[in-house]
Motif scaffolding. Structure first.
Motif, PDB file in Angstrom:
ATOM      1  N   ASN A  57     -73.912-105.359  -8.079  1.00 18.24           N
ATOM      2  CA  ASN A  57     -72.763-106.150  -8.466  1.00 18.24           C
ATOM      3  C   ASN A  57     -71.718-106.092  -7.364  1.00 18.24           C
ATOM      4  OD1 ASN A  57     -71.024-107.660  -9.910  1.00 18.24           O
ATOM      5  ND2 ASN A  57     -70.621-106.151 -11.489  1.00 18.24           N
ATOM      6  N   PRO A  59     -67.950-106.743  -6.149  1.00 24.53           N
ATOM      7  CA  PRO A  59     -66.634-106.945  -6.745  1.00 24.53           C
ATOM      8  C   PRO A  59     -66.074-108.317  -6.375  1.00 24.53           C
ATOM      9  CG  PRO A  59     -66.728-104.866  -5.537  1.00 24.53           C
ATOM     10  CD  PRO A  59     -67.990-105.598  -5.262  1.00 24.53           C
ATOM     11  N   THR A  68     -60.174-118.788 -14.174  1.00 23.47           N
ATOM     12  CA  THR A  68     -61.067-118.055 -15.064  1.00 23.47           C
ATOM     13  C   THR A  68     -61.188-118.814 -16.377  1.00 23.47           C
ATOM     14  OG1 THR A  68     -60.404-115.949 -14.081  1.00 23.47           O
ATOM     15  CG2 THR A  68     -61.487-115.864 -16.213  1.00 23.47           C
ATOM     16  N   ARG A 109     -66.272-116.158 -17.751  1.00 23.27           N
ATOM     17  CA  ARG A 109     -66.439-114.888 -18.469  1.00 23.27           C
ATOM     18  C   ARG A 109     -66.888-115.216 -19.878  1.00 23.27           C
ATOM     19  NH1 ARG A 109     -61.871-112.340 -19.682  1.00 23.27           N
ATOM     20  NH2 ARG A 109     -62.955-110.370 -19.920  1.00 23.27           N
ATOM     21  N   ASP A 111     -68.584-113.823 -23.552  1.00 20.56           N
ATOM     22  CA  ASP A 111     -68.913-112.672 -24.385  1.00 20.56           C
ATOM     23  C   ASP A 111     -70.427-112.551 -24.481  1.00 20.56           C
ATOM     24  OD1 ASP A 111     -69.462-111.332 -27.140  1.00 20.56           O
ATOM     25  OD2 ASP A 111     -67.352-110.899 -26.696  1.00 20.56           O
ATOM     26  N   LYS A 112     -70.934-111.326 -24.469  1.00 22.19           N
ATOM     27  CA  LYS A 112     -72.379-111.145 -24.484  1.00 22.19           C
ATOM     28  C   LYS A 112     -73.015-111.587 -25.798  1.00 22.19           C
ATOM     29  CE  LYS A 112     -72.646-106.365 -26.027  1.00 22.19           C
ATOM     30  NZ  LYS A 112     -73.195-105.052 -25.746  1.00 22.19           N
ATOM     31  N   ILE A 137     -68.734-113.791 -14.337  1.00 24.80           N
ATOM     32  CA  ILE A 137     -68.157-112.451 -14.314  1.00 24.80           C
ATOM     33  C   ILE A 137     -68.929-111.598 -15.311  1.00 24.80           C
ATOM     34  CG2 ILE A 137     -66.079-111.070 -14.649  1.00 24.80           C
ATOM     35  CD1 ILE A 137     -65.868-113.034 -12.332  1.00 24.80           C
ATOM     36  N   THR A 138     -69.442-110.465 -14.840  1.00 24.84           N
ATOM     37  CA  THR A 138     -70.199-109.557 -15.701  1.00 24.84           C
ATOM     38  C   THR A 138     -69.660-108.152 -15.538  1.00 24.84           C
ATOM     39  OG1 THR A 138     -71.831-109.126 -13.976  1.00 24.84           O
ATOM     40  CG2 THR A 138     -72.308-110.927 -15.498  1.00 24.84           C
ATOM     41  N   GLU A 139     -70.050-107.302 -16.448  1.00 27.45           N
ATOM     42  CA  GLU A 139     -69.728-105.878 -16.328  1.00 27.45           C
ATOM     43  C   GLU A 139     -70.736-105.260 -15.373  1.00 27.45           C
ATOM     44  OE1 GLU A 139     -67.220-104.054 -17.702  1.00 27.45           O
ATOM     45  OE2 GLU A 139     -66.420-105.948 -18.418  1.00 27.45           O
ATOM     46  N   PRO A 140     -70.286-104.375 -14.494  1.00 25.77           N
ATOM     47  CA  PRO A 140     -71.238-103.763 -13.568  1.00 25.77           C
ATOM     48  C   PRO A 140     -72.199-102.824 -14.289  1.00 25.77           C
ATOM     49  CG  PRO A 140     -69.081-102.771 -13.311  1.00 25.77           C
ATOM     50  CD  PRO A 140     -68.928-103.907 -14.285  1.00 25.77           C
ATOM     51  N   ASP A 141     -73.442-102.839 -13.840  1.00 27.30           N
ATOM     52  CA  ASP A 141     -74.451-101.915 -14.364  1.00 27.30           C
ATOM     53  C   ASP A 141     -74.170-100.547 -13.759  1.00 27.30           C
ATOM     54  OD1 ASP A 141     -76.674-100.788 -15.509  1.00 27.30           O
ATOM     55  OD2 ASP A 141     -78.061-101.602 -14.021  1.00 27.30           O
ATOM     56  N   LYS A 142     -73.941 -99.557 -14.599  1.00 26.00           N
ATOM     57  CA  LYS A 142     -73.550 -98.235 -14.108  1.00 26.00           C
ATOM     58  C   LYS A 142     -74.626 -97.613 -13.241  1.00 26.00           C
ATOM     59  CE  LYS A 142     -70.501 -97.448 -17.968  1.00 26.00           C
ATOM     60  NZ  LYS A 142     -70.262 -96.748 -19.206  1.00 26.00           N
TER      61      LYS A 142
END
Length: 153
Positions: A57, A59, A68, A109, A111-112, A137-142
């Protein structure tokens, strides 16, 4: 005139028949088929050699001109945190943004838990409005984030 049916020696007691199946020809045919498939499969599965990027991912660079568009679970659409009443209003907003110089990027963005149909409508509106650069826009994979940090050091 009588005819006798049996082995040629005339001894009926010593007549033994081989009741097993000879599997040697079967194995030979299977090996030939295996070799044919091993040779032809690489020819059939022909792909263009490309190097695919690693999934990390990146930034986003938040610029003031970026727009957005958010889609919530219910399918409501938000333009820079302001609710858009309908799809026609969204298309009009995108058309107004498309004529700016330089043309802004649109970041979506979603919602999942929202339906893909809602995101598809937003993409359709952006396409009809004429904006070229669209991103999600996504949440980063930890796990991938930790791998990329450990590879840098």
């Amino acid at each position: 005139m009588s005819m006798s049916v049996g082995p040629m020696g005339g001894d009926d007691d010593e007549a033994t028949f081989n009741s097993t199946i000879n599997t040697t020809p079967l194995v030979d045919v299977m090996l030939v088929l295996l070799i044919i498939f091993l040779i032809t499969i690489p020819v059939i599965v022909k792909q263009v050699p490309v190097r695919l990027p690693n999934a990390v991912n990146i930034p986003t660079q938040t610029k003031p001109e970026n727009i957005t568009i958010a889609v919530d679970t219910a399918g409501n659409i938000y333009w820079n945190n302001g609710k858009v009443p309908n799809l026609t209003a969204l298309i009009d907003d995108v058309k107004q943004a498309a004529v700016r110089k330089p043309q802004p990027e649109i970041h979506i963005r979603a919602d999942k838990d929202t339906h893909y149909e809602n995101v598809g409508r937003v993409l359709y509106a952006v396409q009809r409005g004429g904006v070229v650069k669209v991103g999600f826009i996504t949440e980063p994979d930890k796990n991938s984030l930790m791998r990329s940090i450990s590879q840098e050091h």
